[in-house]
Design a protein around this motif. Sequence first.
Motif, PDB file in Angstrom:
ATOM      1  N   THR A  66       0.842  -1.189   0.000  1.00  0.00           N
ATOM      2  CA  THR A  66       0.000   0.000   0.000  1.00  0.00           C
ATOM      3  C   THR A  66       0.876   1.237   0.000  1.00  0.00           C
ATOM      4  O   THR A  66       1.997   1.223   0.494  1.00  0.00           O
ATOM      5  CB  THR A  66      -0.921   0.029   1.223  1.00  0.00           C
ATOM      6  OG1 THR A  66      -0.126  -0.186   2.394  1.00  0.00           O
ATOM      7  CG2 THR A  66      -1.968  -1.048   1.130  1.00  0.00           C
ATOM      8  N   ALA A  67       0.367   2.302  -0.532  1.00  0.00           N
ATOM      9  CA  ALA A  67       1.130   3.537  -0.636  1.00  0.00           C
ATOM     10  C   ALA A  67       0.446   4.629   0.160  1.00  0.00           C
ATOM     11  O   ALA A  67      -0.653   4.459   0.675  1.00  0.00           O
ATOM     12  CB  ALA A  67       1.253   3.960  -2.096  1.00  0.00           C
ATOM     13  N   VAL A  68       1.084   5.778   0.241  1.00  0.00           N
ATOM     14  CA  VAL A  68       0.464   6.927   0.888  1.00  0.00           C
ATOM     15  C   VAL A  68      -0.831   7.249   0.173  1.00  0.00           C
ATOM     16  O   VAL A  68      -0.873   7.379  -1.049  1.00  0.00           O
ATOM     17  CB  VAL A  68       1.396   8.141   0.860  1.00  0.00           C
ATOM     18  CG1 VAL A  68       0.689   9.379   1.377  1.00  0.00           C
ATOM     19  CG2 VAL A  68       2.638   7.858   1.698  1.00  0.00           C
ATOM     20  N   GLY A  69      -1.902   7.352   0.922  1.00  0.00           N
ATOM     21  CA  GLY A  69      -3.208   7.542   0.316  1.00  0.00           C
ATOM     22  C   GLY A  69      -3.733   8.947   0.461  1.00  0.00           C
ATOM     23  O   GLY A  69      -3.088   9.828   1.008  1.00  0.00           O
ATOM     24  N   ILE A 238      -8.703  -0.898  11.632  1.00  0.00           N
ATOM     25  CA  ILE A 238      -8.074  -1.542  10.487  1.00  0.00           C
ATOM     26  C   ILE A 238      -7.391  -0.546   9.560  1.00  0.00           C
ATOM     27  O   ILE A 238      -7.958   0.500   9.243  1.00  0.00           O
ATOM     28  CB  ILE A 238      -9.114  -2.381   9.698  1.00  0.00           C
ATOM     29  CG1 ILE A 238      -8.430  -3.228   8.621  1.00  0.00           C
ATOM     30  CG2 ILE A 238     -10.221  -1.503   9.104  1.00  0.00           C
ATOM     31  CD1 ILE A 238      -9.316  -4.323   8.051  1.00  0.00           C
ATOM     32  N   PRO A 239      -6.162  -0.846   9.133  1.00  0.00           N
ATOM     33  CA  PRO A 239      -5.492   0.006   8.151  1.00  0.00           C
ATOM     34  C   PRO A 239      -5.738  -0.492   6.729  1.00  0.00           C
ATOM     35  O   PRO A 239      -5.596  -1.682   6.446  1.00  0.00           O
ATOM     36  CB  PRO A 239      -4.012  -0.152   8.523  1.00  0.00           C
ATOM     37  CG  PRO A 239      -3.921  -1.558   9.050  1.00  0.00           C
ATOM     38  CD  PRO A 239      -5.252  -1.869   9.673  1.00  0.00           C
ATOM     39  N   ARG A 240      -6.141   0.393   5.851  1.00  0.00           N
ATOM     40  CA  ARG A 240      -6.188   0.105   4.428  1.00  0.00           C
ATOM     41  C   ARG A 240      -6.226   1.430   3.685  1.00  0.00           C
ATOM     42  O   ARG A 240      -7.153   2.210   3.861  1.00  0.00           O
ATOM     43  CB  ARG A 240      -7.391  -0.751   4.031  1.00  0.00           C
ATOM     44  CG  ARG A 240      -7.321  -1.175   2.571  1.00  0.00           C
ATOM     45  CD  ARG A 240      -8.398  -2.200   2.225  1.00  0.00           C
ATOM     46  NE  ARG A 240      -8.257  -2.655   0.854  1.00  0.00           N
ATOM     47  CZ  ARG A 240      -8.810  -2.061  -0.204  1.00  0.00           C
ATOM     48  NH1 ARG A 240      -9.560  -0.971  -0.033  1.00  0.00           N
ATOM     49  NH2 ARG A 240      -8.626  -2.512  -1.411  1.00  0.00           N
ATOM     50  N   TYR A 241      -5.202   1.655   2.867  1.00  0.00           N
ATOM     51  CA  TYR A 241      -5.048   2.944   2.209  1.00  0.00           C
ATOM     52  C   TYR A 241      -5.661   2.888   0.819  1.00  0.00           C
ATOM     53  O   TYR A 241      -4.983   2.740  -0.191  1.00  0.00           O
ATOM     54  CB  TYR A 241      -3.572   3.332   2.153  1.00  0.00           C
ATOM     55  CG  TYR A 241      -2.881   3.209   3.495  1.00  0.00           C
ATOM     56  CD1 TYR A 241      -3.555   3.547   4.685  1.00  0.00           C
ATOM     57  CD2 TYR A 241      -1.580   2.757   3.602  1.00  0.00           C
ATOM     58  CE1 TYR A 241      -2.944   3.433   5.916  1.00  0.00           C
ATOM     59  CE2 TYR A 241      -0.960   2.642   4.838  1.00  0.00           C
ATOM     60  CZ  TYR A 241      -1.640   2.977   5.986  1.00  0.00           C
ATOM     61  OH  TYR A 241      -1.023   2.868   7.209  1.00  0.00           O
ATOM     62  N   GLY A 242      -6.980   2.981   0.797  1.00  0.00           N
ATOM     63  CA  GLY A 242      -7.719   2.917  -0.454  1.00  0.00           C
ATOM     64  C   GLY A 242      -9.065   3.585  -0.292  1.00  0.00           C
ATOM     65  O   GLY A 242      -9.281   4.385   0.612  1.00  0.00           O
ATOM     66  N   SER A 243      -9.993   3.212  -1.144  1.00  0.00           N
ATOM     67  CA  SER A 243     -11.301   3.867  -1.148  1.00  0.00           C
ATOM     68  C   SER A 243     -12.288   3.247  -0.175  1.00  0.00           C
ATOM     69  O   SER A 243     -13.376   3.764   0.022  1.00  0.00           O
ATOM     70  CB  SER A 243     -11.890   3.819  -2.564  1.00  0.00           C
ATOM     71  OG  SER A 243     -12.029   2.474  -2.999  1.00  0.00           O
ATOM     72  N   SER A 244     -11.921   2.121   0.442  1.00  0.00           N
ATOM     73  CA  SER A 244     -12.794   1.492   1.438  1.00  0.00           C
ATOM     74  C   SER A 244     -11.934   0.687   2.394  1.00  0.00           C
ATOM     75  O   SER A 244     -10.749   0.437   2.136  1.00  0.00           O
ATOM     76  CB  SER A 244     -13.814   0.571   0.768  1.00  0.00           C
ATOM     77  OG  SER A 244     -13.177  -0.594   0.257  1.00  0.00           O
ATOM     78  N   ALA A 245     -12.527   0.270   3.497  1.00  0.00           N
ATOM     79  CA  ALA A 245     -11.794  -0.530   4.475  1.00  0.00           C
ATOM     80  C   ALA A 245     -11.514  -1.932   3.965  1.00  0.00           C
ATOM     81  O   ALA A 245     -10.625  -2.616   4.475  1.00  0.00           O
ATOM     82  CB  ALA A 245     -12.573  -0.595   5.782  1.00  0.00           C
ATOM     83  N   GLY A 246     -12.256  -2.364   2.968  1.00  0.00           N
ATOM     84  CA  GLY A 246     -12.011  -3.661   2.350  1.00  0.00           C
ATOM     85  C   GLY A 246     -12.397  -4.846   3.222  1.00  0.00           C
ATOM     86  O   GLY A 246     -13.166  -4.721   4.178  1.00  0.00           O
ATOM     87  N   GLU A 247     -11.823  -5.990   2.889  1.00  0.00           N
ATOM     88  CA  GLU A 247     -12.121  -7.229   3.611  1.00  0.00           C
ATOM     89  C   GLU A 247     -11.646  -7.124   5.052  1.00  0.00           C
ATOM     90  O   GLU A 247     -10.546  -6.634   5.325  1.00  0.00           O
ATOM     91  CB  GLU A 247     -11.421  -8.409   2.929  1.00  0.00           C
ATOM     92  CG  GLU A 247     -11.667  -9.746   3.609  1.00  0.00           C
ATOM     93  CD  GLU A 247     -10.826 -10.875   3.019  1.00  0.00           C
ATOM     94  OE1 GLU A 247     -10.981 -12.024   3.470  1.00  0.00           O
ATOM     95  OE2 GLU A 247     -10.002 -10.594   2.124  1.00  0.00           O
ATOM     96  N   LEU A 248     -12.468  -7.605   5.973  1.00  0.00           N
ATOM     97  CA  LEU A 248     -12.121  -7.571   7.391  1.00  0.00           C
ATOM     98  C   LEU A 248     -11.614  -8.930   7.851  1.00  0.00           C
ATOM     99  O   LEU A 248     -11.931  -9.961   7.245  1.00  0.00           O
ATOM    100  CB  LEU A 248     -13.342  -7.178   8.226  1.00  0.00           C
ATOM    101  CG  LEU A 248     -14.034  -5.861   7.869  1.00  0.00           C
ATOM    102  CD1 LEU A 248     -15.204  -5.620   8.824  1.00  0.00           C
ATOM    103  CD2 LEU A 248     -13.049  -4.688   7.917  1.00  0.00           C
ATOM    104  N   PRO A 249     -10.833  -8.971   8.923  1.00  0.00           N
ATOM    105  CA  PRO A 249     -10.418 -10.262   9.480  1.00  0.00           C
ATOM    106  C   PRO A 249     -11.624 -11.050   9.981  1.00  0.00           C
ATOM    107  O   PRO A 249     -12.696 -10.481  10.244  1.00  0.00           O
ATOM    108  CB  PRO A 249      -9.506  -9.864  10.645  1.00  0.00           C
ATOM    109  CG  PRO A 249      -9.104  -8.448  10.377  1.00  0.00           C
ATOM    110  CD  PRO A 249     -10.265  -7.831   9.657  1.00  0.00           C
TER     111      PRO A 249
END
Length: 286
Positions: A66-69, A238-249
């Motif tokens: 992931t990159a700086v968002g 949760i960390p995710r550098y995108g447009s949504s939090a995405g899949e969760l654990p």
Amino acid sequence: MTVLRSGFPHRPARSLATVAGALLAILSLLLGLPSAAGAQTPRRAPEPAHPGQDWAGSQIAKHEGTAVGTAPPTSGLAASVEGVDVSSHNGNVAWSTLWNSGVRFAYVKATESTSYTNPYFAQQYNGSYNVGMIRGAYHFATPNTSSGAAQANYFVDHGGGWSKDGRTLPGALDMEYNPYGATCYGLSAAGLVNWMKDWFATYKARTGRDAVVYTSTGWWKQCTGNSSAFGAVNPLWIPRYGSSAGELPAGWGFHTIWQYTSSGPTVGDHNRFNGAYDRLQALANG
């Protein structure tokens, strides 16, 4: 005195054997080798060498690509609250500036292992509170250096406590890729789960609160076997550098806090609380 033909005094064989045995024992201790009796000297990993460079998400980009968002779109969100997280690499934080930009809560790194405390903790933890933010503290876990209970106690004793003042969030446990070696700290999935159970139980016994867990889905799957042991009790950050939090654990049906961008050392990482401000207050109040 008996004298050998070489001219040197004779030493009994038992004395020489004793000296040799002592030297071998010292060498075994230094190298961590089995002793003559076959017992293995227990070894702990050394204390972290660069804890000031470890913060929530510092290892995520390195391992997950992931990159700086940038700030994600707010469309589709019923309500959310803007926040930041900071550590010693941010130095003295301009809290008034962040408040004026709309930031309303902050998580501050307090400790790592059982040897490190953030030297900027007071400025960051109290400074965020003094401008009106709801604040909380987090601990960067190193499960290979000491027990979960030892690290939870160290955290509580060095800024990670909780009080029902309406503006203090429960402590958070940062579980991410090991910045010092083996990704999963040399522990099995069951070993890591048990370590976290020990940490969470100790923290609750000390504070009365269930702590937040900070982790990425990728690390969680790899290192805990995608355990579902904590989802019903511990809020997810949760960390995710995108447009949504995405899949969760596994175990979590929703996230509580989403770290959506890492913007550099001057302003901290940015987060979004998943709910309205009164729900953030409810989390603080317990």
